[in-house]
Scaffold this motif. Structure first.
Motif, PDB file in Angstrom:
ATOM      1  N   LEU A   1      39.953  13.639 -25.901  1.00  0.00           N
ATOM      2  CA  LEU A   1      39.315  14.380 -27.016  1.00  0.00           C
ATOM      3  C   LEU A   1      38.564  13.616 -28.123  1.00  0.00           C
ATOM      4  N   LEU A   2      38.873  12.156 -28.148  1.00  0.00           N
ATOM      5  CA  LEU A   2      38.201  11.327 -29.136  1.00  0.00           C
ATOM      6  C   LEU A   2      37.383  10.166 -28.378  1.00  0.00           C
ATOM      7  N   PRO A   3      36.215  10.741 -27.670  1.00  0.00           N
ATOM      8  CA  PRO A   3      35.550   9.732 -27.021  1.00  0.00           C
ATOM      9  C   PRO A   3      34.738   8.471 -27.734  1.00  0.00           C
ATOM     10  N   ASP A   4      34.699   8.494 -29.188  1.00  0.00           N
ATOM     11  CA  ASP A   4      34.327   7.739 -29.948  1.00  0.00           C
ATOM     12  C   ASP A   4      35.271   6.779 -30.609  1.00  0.00           C
ATOM     13  N   ALA A   5      36.367   7.056 -30.441  1.00  0.00           N
ATOM     14  CA  ALA A   5      37.544   6.260 -30.719  1.00  0.00           C
ATOM     15  C   ALA A   5      37.755   4.808 -30.327  1.00  0.00           C
ATOM     16  N   LYS A   6      38.031   3.641 -31.109  1.00  0.00           N
ATOM     17  CA  LYS A   6      37.844   2.423 -30.564  1.00  0.00           C
ATOM     18  C   LYS A   6      39.223   1.578 -30.992  1.00  0.00           C
TER      19      LYS A   6
END
Length: 74
Positions: free
Chosen positions: A32-37
């Protein structure tokens, strides 16, 4: 009652991540958070990272949860 708990992202591989919540580590779904790092703080509910939050907000929430748990014990 549903509760989302903040945790720090330690690693991400494919759509799974390892999240540190207090002194525990859990594997969660990150789809759900493809941009999380790595290094981000996220809210985790039902095994899924659902939202990124800032570090200060995460620490405040974790402290409140800790206080509630301590009150429950006494």
């Amino acid at each position: 009652m549903c509760l989302a708990v903040p945790g720090k992202v330690l690693s991400i591989e494919n759509n799974k991540g390892v999240i540190e919540i207090g002194n525990m580590r859990r594997e969660v779904f990150m789809h759900l958070l493809p941009d999380a790092k790595v290094g981000d703080y996220v809210l985790v509910h039902a095994g899924c990272a659902m939202q990124t939050i800032d570090e200060e907000e995460a620490k405040i929430t974790l402290e409140l949860i800790k206080e509630l748990a301590e009150d429950e014990i006494h």
